[in-house]
Scaffold this active site. Sequence first.
Site, PDB file in Angstrom:
ATOM      1  N   HIS A  86       0.855  -1.188   0.000  1.00 30.25           N
ATOM      2  CA  HIS A  86       0.000   0.000   0.000  1.00 30.25           C
ATOM      3  C   HIS A  86       0.890   1.238   0.000  1.00 30.25           C
ATOM      4  CE1 HIS A  86      -3.483   2.523   0.797  1.00 30.25           C
ATOM      5  NE2 HIS A  86      -2.639   3.238   1.535  1.00 30.25           N
ATOM      6  N   ASP A 165     -15.234   2.749   7.192  1.00 28.26           N
ATOM      7  CA  ASP A 165     -14.167   3.623   6.684  1.00 28.26           C
ATOM      8  C   ASP A 165     -14.640   4.388   5.455  1.00 28.26           C
ATOM      9  OD1 ASP A 165     -11.411   4.620   6.415  1.00 28.26           O
ATOM     10  OD2 ASP A 165     -11.557   3.555   4.520  1.00 28.26           O
ATOM     11  N   ARG A 172     -14.365  12.872   6.368  1.00 31.02           N
ATOM     12  CA  ARG A 172     -13.086  13.541   6.681  1.00 31.02           C
ATOM     13  C   ARG A 172     -12.639  14.432   5.541  1.00 31.02           C
ATOM     14  NH1 ARG A 172      -9.563   8.744   7.212  1.00 31.02           N
ATOM     15  NH2 ARG A 172      -7.876  10.238   7.438  1.00 31.02           N
ATOM     16  N   SER A 187      -7.732   3.870   8.952  1.00 32.28           N
ATOM     17  CA  SER A 187      -8.425   3.784   7.668  1.00 32.28           C
ATOM     18  C   SER A 187      -7.691   2.803   6.744  1.00 32.28           C
ATOM     19  CB  SER A 187      -8.470   5.189   7.044  1.00 32.28           C
ATOM     20  OG  SER A 187      -8.837   5.138   5.698  1.00 32.28           O
ATOM     21  N   LYS A 191      -8.730  -1.663   6.101  1.00 30.94           N
ATOM     22  CA  LYS A 191      -9.005  -2.267   4.793  1.00 30.94           C
ATOM     23  C   LYS A 191      -8.013  -3.390   4.486  1.00 30.94           C
ATOM     24  CE  LYS A 191      -9.101   1.945   3.296  1.00 30.94           C
ATOM     25  NZ  LYS A 191      -9.187   3.257   2.697  1.00 30.94           N
TER      26      LYS A 191
HETATM   27  N1  URA Z   1      -5.783   6.444   2.333  1.00 32.56           N
HETATM   28  C1  URA Z   1      -6.787   5.853   3.018  1.00 32.56           C
HETATM   29  O1  URA Z   1      -7.251   4.788   2.631  1.00 32.56           O
HETATM   30  N2  URA Z   1      -7.232   6.449   4.131  1.00 32.56           N
HETATM   31  C2  URA Z   1      -6.725   7.603   4.592  1.00 32.56           C
HETATM   32  O2  URA Z   1      -7.166   8.073   5.626  1.00 32.56           O
HETATM   33  C3  URA Z   1      -5.698   8.220   3.876  1.00 32.56           C
HETATM   34  C4  URA Z   1      -5.240   7.612   2.740  1.00 32.56           C
END
Ligand code: URA
Length: 426
Positions: A86, A165, A172, A187, A191
């Site tokens: 990621h 999320d 947000r 967040s 995932k």
């Molecule tokens: N990427 C995400 O999935 N969540 C965040 O809060 C910031 C970047």
Amino acid sequence: MSERFDAVDVIVAKRDGHRLSDAQIDWVVDAYTRGVVADEQMSALAMAILLNGMTREEIARWTAAMIASGERLDFSRLGRPTADKHSTGGVGDKITLPLAPLVAVFGVAVPQLSGRGLGHTGGTLDKLESIPGWRAALTNDEMMAQLGGVGAVICAAGSGLAPADRKLYALRDVTGTVEAIPLIASSIMSKKIAEGTGALVLDVKVGTGAFMKDEGRARELAETMVALGTDAGVTTVALLTDMDTPLGLTAGNALEVRESVEVLAGGGPADVVELTVALAREMLAAAGVAGDPAAALADGRAMDAWRAMIRAQGGDPDAPLPVARHTQEVRAAATGVLAEVDAMAVGVAAWRLGAGRARKEDPVQAGAGVELFAKPGERVVAGQLLARLHTDTPDRFARATEALAGTFVVRDEAPAPRPLVLGRIA
Ligand code: URA
């Protein structure tokens, strides 16, 4: 149904700097997902978290509550290790494209659930959608079948993973609370943990084109995410990498696919190759598999895996990529050494040319973007071509050129070389 807590009490507790209890966290995340806690209440709580922070224990519980809001995938029946990467997002960051097939060469399954771009950073799915026929939406069964066969899949994250999320991130985005480290870490990790990967390598970007402009905060984010992953049983490692200047020589969807294919063909810009190989090494090590990713890039095995991966999702790896209808050139104003090419400026220019979107419903132009012809540290002469801007809509050139004002800094002296990988956290 009577509720266990009152949202205002939870907000006030965090506003006044107290630690939230496990029960409060479980309730507020669940009640927000159910629509019992209103958006304005969650906005206030998110702002209180941004201002007052959370302990490691609170962040872990918040992450677990977000995971519990949806489904969890299980790759155990694949019978092979899984590894995912990621990136926190950067300009020209196309690394997922060569990386996923490269790692799959070694028998590691790579479930790369990706997103679309918003703002100045591009989205992996937008890039791949510039390949004629390629399809981002797969069912869980299709994803599993592709992982069992080709070994790598890059597809859209289904709506079943961490729905809390999804809702909170959108909130947000419009309430100035994206930057809270506890909220970013939970967040991303909710995932990734729900996705069920066994190993995870995080590429935490630092610099002008990144979320985190400051190395100290990037390190704090990386440490928080590594702790969350490790505690959840996912072997997690983070690299801190430079995002002061774009990765490679392209920013824009089809332009980045073209560059990724060059890397898979054994060529491509040195920084893209370096980071692809560094992340592949980390993914293989985290998955407990030996192998030499540099060799698999050079000898065409990664290219074979890429072609199979694209075909499996309906794409034609041999089809010509879309090309923008109009181009404009940027030339060097002076002779000397190119000292800086600001990542944020290039990202904004590519976005304004049509490569990115301002609202999530907006379409993107496959051919739009910025192509660079020199990297910081290279000698340039006045009048030399530094960049070519691509768009289907030429009225966009003016604002893109405005974004690039002062971006190509030419000096007499070469800048001190800056390493691409700035740190490693495990
Ligand atoms: N990427 C995400 O999935 N969540 C965040 O809060 C910031 C970047």
